[in-house]
Design a protein around this motif. Sequence first.
Motif, PDB file in Angstrom:
ATOM      1  N   GLU A 564       0.838  -1.208   0.000  1.00 50.10           N
ATOM      2  CA  GLU A 564       0.000   0.000   0.000  1.00 50.10           C
ATOM      3  C   GLU A 564       0.869   1.253   0.000  1.00 50.10           C
ATOM      4  O   GLU A 564       0.560   2.249  -0.685  1.00 50.10           O
ATOM      5  CB  GLU A 564      -0.917  -0.012   1.220  1.00 50.10           C
ATOM      6  N   LYS A 565       1.933   1.206   0.784  1.00 48.13           N
ATOM      7  CA  LYS A 565       2.818   2.366   0.827  1.00 48.13           C
ATOM      8  C   LYS A 565       3.483   2.619  -0.527  1.00 48.13           C
ATOM      9  O   LYS A 565       3.728   3.764  -0.906  1.00 48.13           O
ATOM     10  CB  LYS A 565       3.898   2.171   1.900  1.00 48.13           C
ATOM     11  N   ASP A 566       3.794   1.515  -1.236  1.00 47.94           N
ATOM     12  CA  ASP A 566       4.383   1.675  -2.566  1.00 47.94           C
ATOM     13  C   ASP A 566       3.444   2.438  -3.493  1.00 47.94           C
ATOM     14  O   ASP A 566       3.875   3.290  -4.273  1.00 47.94           O
ATOM     15  CB  ASP A 566       4.716   0.303  -3.159  1.00 47.94           C
ATOM     16  N   LYS A 567       2.152   2.076  -3.398  1.00 50.75           N
ATOM     17  CA  LYS A 567       1.191   2.811  -4.214  1.00 50.75           C
ATOM     18  C   LYS A 567       1.186   4.295  -3.837  1.00 50.75           C
ATOM     19  O   LYS A 567       1.183   5.176  -4.706  1.00 50.75           O
ATOM     20  CB  LYS A 567      -0.203   2.218  -4.040  1.00 50.75           C
ATOM     21  N   VAL A 568       1.183   4.528  -2.527  1.00 50.54           N
ATOM     22  CA  VAL A 568       1.204   5.936  -2.071  1.00 50.54           C
ATOM     23  C   VAL A 568       2.472   6.624  -2.540  1.00 50.54           C
ATOM     24  O   VAL A 568       2.462   7.782  -2.972  1.00 50.54           O
ATOM     25  CB  VAL A 568       1.064   5.991  -0.539  1.00 50.54           C
ATOM     26  N   ILE A 569       3.583   5.871  -2.479  1.00 53.90           N
ATOM     27  CA  ILE A 569       4.864   6.460  -2.900  1.00 53.90           C
ATOM     28  C   ILE A 569       4.843   6.775  -4.389  1.00 53.90           C
ATOM     29  O   ILE A 569       5.356   7.820  -4.824  1.00 53.90           O
ATOM     30  CB  ILE A 569       6.012   5.496  -2.541  1.00 53.90           C
ATOM     31  N   GLN A 570       4.257   5.854  -5.176  1.00 48.29           N
ATOM     32  CA  GLN A 570       4.175   6.119  -6.612  1.00 48.29           C
ATOM     33  C   GLN A 570       3.345   7.364  -6.885  1.00 48.29           C
ATOM     34  O   GLN A 570       3.702   8.213  -7.715  1.00 48.29           O
ATOM     35  CB  GLN A 570       3.567   4.904  -7.336  1.00 48.29           C
ATOM     36  N   ASN A 571       2.223   7.463  -6.165  1.00 51.39           N
ATOM     37  CA  ASN A 571       1.407   8.679  -6.319  1.00 51.39           C
ATOM     38  C   ASN A 571       2.181   9.919  -5.896  1.00 51.39           C
ATOM     39  O   ASN A 571       2.132  10.965  -6.550  1.00 51.39           O
ATOM     40  CB  ASN A 571       0.120   8.541  -5.510  1.00 51.39           C
ATOM     41  N   ASN A 572       2.887   9.769  -4.782  1.00 54.29           N
ATOM     42  CA  ASN A 572       3.677  10.912  -4.306  1.00 54.29           C
ATOM     43  C   ASN A 572       4.792  11.254  -5.295  1.00 54.29           C
ATOM     44  O   ASN A 572       5.119  12.428  -5.496  1.00 54.29           O
ATOM     45  CB  ASN A 572       4.272  10.602  -2.940  1.00 54.29           C
ATOM     46  N   LYS A 573       5.386  10.220  -5.915  1.00 52.97           N
ATOM     47  CA  LYS A 573       6.440  10.490  -6.894  1.00 52.97           C
ATOM     48  C   LYS A 573       5.893  11.263  -8.087  1.00 52.97           C
ATOM     49  O   LYS A 573       6.525  12.210  -8.577  1.00 52.97           O
ATOM     50  CB  LYS A 573       7.062   9.184  -7.359  1.00 52.97           C
ATOM     51  N   SER A 574       4.710  10.804  -8.557  1.00 51.63           N
ATOM     52  CA  SER A 574       4.118  11.541  -9.682  1.00 51.63           C
ATOM     53  C   SER A 574       3.796  12.972  -9.269  1.00 51.63           C
ATOM     54  O   SER A 574       4.015  13.920 -10.036  1.00 51.63           O
ATOM     55  CB  SER A 574       2.858  10.816 -10.162  1.00 51.63           C
ATOM     56  N   GLU A 575       3.282  13.123  -8.045  1.00 48.28           N
ATOM     57  CA  GLU A 575       3.001  14.482  -7.563  1.00 48.28           C
ATOM     58  C   GLU A 575       4.285  15.286  -7.407  1.00 48.28           C
ATOM     59  O   GLU A 575       4.349  16.482  -7.738  1.00 48.28           O
ATOM     60  CB  GLU A 575       2.266  14.392  -6.217  1.00 48.28           C
ATOM     61  N   ILE A 576       5.338  14.617  -6.930  1.00 51.60           N
ATOM     62  CA  ILE A 576       6.626  15.299  -6.782  1.00 51.60           C
ATOM     63  C   ILE A 576       7.177  15.724  -8.134  1.00 51.60           C
ATOM     64  O   ILE A 576       7.721  16.822  -8.296  1.00 51.60           O
ATOM     65  CB  ILE A 576       7.613  14.389  -6.036  1.00 51.60           C
ATOM     66  N   ARG A 578       5.423  16.390 -10.772  1.00 54.80           N
ATOM     67  CA  ARG A 578       4.642  17.544 -11.222  1.00 54.80           C
ATOM     68  C   ARG A 578       5.090  18.819 -10.502  1.00 54.80           C
ATOM     69  O   ARG A 578       5.273  19.885 -11.124  1.00 54.80           O
ATOM     70  CB  ARG A 578       3.162  17.286 -10.968  1.00 54.80           C
ATOM     71  N   LEU A 579       5.286  18.690  -9.193  1.00 54.86           N
ATOM     72  CA  LEU A 579       5.739  19.857  -8.427  1.00 54.86           C
ATOM     73  C   LEU A 579       7.150  20.287  -8.832  1.00 54.86           C
ATOM     74  O   LEU A 579       7.469  21.478  -8.844  1.00 54.86           O
ATOM     75  CB  LEU A 579       5.696  19.547  -6.933  1.00 54.86           C
ATOM     76  N   GLU A 580       7.986  19.292  -9.158  1.00 52.87           N
ATOM     77  CA  GLU A 580       9.340  19.646  -9.601  1.00 52.87           C
ATOM     78  C   GLU A 580       9.306  20.398 -10.920  1.00 52.87           C
ATOM     79  O   GLU A 580      10.057  21.363 -11.125  1.00 52.87           O
ATOM     80  CB  GLU A 580      10.183  18.384  -9.727  1.00 52.87           C
ATOM     81  N   LYS A 581       8.446  19.939 -11.838  1.00 56.28           N
ATOM     82  CA  LYS A 581       8.305  20.682 -13.088  1.00 56.28           C
ATOM     83  C   LYS A 581       7.822  22.099 -12.823  1.00 56.28           C
ATOM     84  O   LYS A 581       8.331  23.062 -13.399  1.00 56.28           O
ATOM     85  CB  LYS A 581       7.326  19.952 -14.006  1.00 56.28           C
ATOM     86  N   LYS A 582       6.827  22.177 -11.952  1.00 55.98           N
ATOM     87  CA  LYS A 582       6.320  23.512 -11.608  1.00 55.98           C
ATOM     88  C   LYS A 582       7.397  24.344 -10.927  1.00 55.98           C
ATOM     89  O   LYS A 582       7.534  25.550 -11.185  1.00 55.98           O
ATOM     90  CB  LYS A 582       5.103  23.355 -10.698  1.00 55.98           C
ATOM     91  N   THR A 583       8.183  23.687 -10.084  1.00 49.22           N
ATOM     92  CA  THR A 583       9.273  24.390  -9.399  1.00 49.22           C
ATOM     93  C   THR A 583      10.308  24.880 -10.398  1.00 49.22           C
ATOM     94  O   THR A 583      10.803  26.021 -10.303  1.00 49.22           O
ATOM     95  CB  THR A 583       9.930  23.467  -8.368  1.00 49.22           C
TER      96      THR A 583
END
Length: 788
Positions: A564-576, A578-583
């Motif tokens: 379950e954490k891996d799924k959360v991490i994958q979601n967080n990675k995609s969000e990261i 996106r945020l990195e691109k925005k950054t």
Amino acid sequence: IPLFSRKGKTPRRHPPKKPPNSQKDPVGVYCRVRPLGTENEECCIEVISSTTIQLHAPEGFKTNRNGEYKETQYSFKKVFGVSVSQTELFDFVAKPLVDDLISGKNGLLFTYGVTGSGKTFTMTGSPGQGGLLPRSLDMIFNSIGPYQAKRYVFKTDDKNGMEVQNDVDALLERQKRENNLPVPKTPSSRQKVDPEIADMVKQEEAYKADGVDEDSSYSVFVSYIEIYNNYIYDLLEETPDDAIKPKPPQSKILREDQNHNMYVAGCMEVEVKSAEEAFQVFWRGQKKRKVANTRLNRESSRSHSVFIIKLAQAPLDADGDNILQDKNQVTVSQLCLVDLAGSERTGRTGAEGNRIREAGNINQSLLTLRTCIEVLRENQMCGTNKMVPYRDSKVTHLFKNYFDGEGKVKMIVCVNPKADDYEETLLVMRFAEMTQEVEVARPMDRPICGFTPGRRHRNQAFKEELSRKLEERGGPVDRDMPLVVDNLVYSLPPLPSCELTDPHDDITLPRLIEALQNRHRIRQMMIDGCLNLANVIKSKFQELDSNLITRDNFIHEQNGKLFEKDKVIQNNKSEIERLEKKTRMQEHKIDILQKATKIYEDDKRSLQHELETRDQRLHREQSEKRRMEQRMQGVVSDTQLRWEKECERRVNAMQLEMQNKLWVKDEKLKQLKAIVTESKTPGRPEPPPRQTQPKRPSREEKRSGEVIKTRGGGQAVQFTDIETLRQEITTVPSRKRRSSEGKPTNGDGSDGTWTDVETRCSVALEMRAGSNMGPGFEGHGITKRRKP
């Protein structure tokens, strides 16, 4: 007298009484001459001997009243010429200070000189030619390397003191800091060091101090500050990076500890375990130091830098295994390496704006240092007790304890032999000559603990012997197992001699029986210990088995959670991502805005400069206009006054001329009136015709002249011509003939008598100045006219 002041403030603590120390050492002053930049450059310094240099005044520089060149000599403790290496300089100057540091004594070494004289090179050096600072670090760690304590065993108390922690507390703090700091700010000795830094630190010869106490543990702390515009800044302080609105560094304050030693409050002290790590910390702070490009030096230091090496040492306990947890047994010594900013004249550096203020603060702090040295010298030589103005500058206030006897003081005077620096070099030499006459009290030796020396060596030999015995018996060789070390303490004693030579011997057998019983008791204790250890190990294995079953279940549960954490991490990675691109996009925009802001600021500065230039030009034009108006007003007033005088003179001359003409006319009218009056007298015969003859000067005169104003404000008359009127009436016998009627007649046939007034008035006298009437009339004439 109450102990507290009237305002309720805590009274000032008196410094602790120190034992009187009559031994004093003068301040060690050394001179180092920098090589010239070019061979054709004029030189004004000559090294005469190993302790003396001579200054030659450059061409065109007159030093005495007779206009002659003056040569002066100055002596030092040691003079280092242009060919002296960094190693030789370190041997004579810094090596004794490092020996004192390891022995528990303080030291102060600072470089002094004109801008561009080689102070920073002397202190820091270059790759392959390390200066005094990296060589001192290398010698310290070569000496105390095997005796260093683990990290965080020594801990600063933020009050210029040290505390000692046990190994457990040090381990907990080490883990805590490593968890809080994912990326260590201070490089450890295990990390890869920059080759350039390693080249500056590693020397061709490994220096070691002689007075290292093997029964003590050591730890090194370094700090790096700069004094800029009489403010203290910490060069090792970490500030958050903000590209839009960077936070300026906060200045630090000086405080006094319980021993009345000065220190910088809130200054960051970094514990280092190798020379490379310490120099890397120094280099990180060096990048933040204030430098600027001037005419005299491309990277001129605009601040005084102070690198403080603090060595904490504490003795081991009686067994030589652990450090004593007594704060009173901790000895802290420090070595301060100071690179002073160069003294300079603002006219030579071409400084403007902030650079002028920086140079003024630098010169003021150096002047305060000179003043303190002068007062110390006067107090020692003349026996006076004047107050030394340490507080006038942060540099002198920070190091006042050294001049009061807390450590040795040494100074390296760096000089540039070029002729352009002659005047500044002359002032530096005079200050150095005066500094050598100041004496500083010799520091006291630190007290020695009451334990027997050689404890560390005995403890290591004992552990080596135990490990050897374990290896012989096939036991474990892990020294860190406390149970094994405790069991090995019970070693079997040797058997005494059992040889019987006398049947009545009552000593050997009882001694043998006692030794065997002792060995049996020790053996039984060892067997009991081994059984207990086996039971403990067995219970541990059983507990481990149960734990393994529980752990398997736990691992299974954790695997599900991890999925379950891996799924959360994958979601967080995609969000990261996106945020990195925005950054990155925002950073790009920030860079563009920063560039635009920089362009606008440059335009603003240029426009402000242009506006100031135009304002100055306008002010100059207005002042020129006012001066021109004043000058023209003066010219107009002078011209008006001159023309007024000229007009007045001409009017006066015209008036005088008219008066003369009126006078002449009046005289003519008077003569005419007299003639008319004579002709109208009754009963008087008609006078015969008369002729005027020039005679001698008579009573009446005519004068003409000019009226001139005098200097005193009056008037004077200057005559330009004199005209004299001379007149005489004579009777000329006329030849009369009578007419046919017997009346006399004139020669022209007219009647010889003047019958009426008109006839008589036809003859008139006219005076004309300057007319020529013939012989006998000198500049005056009488003209006879008849009325037609």
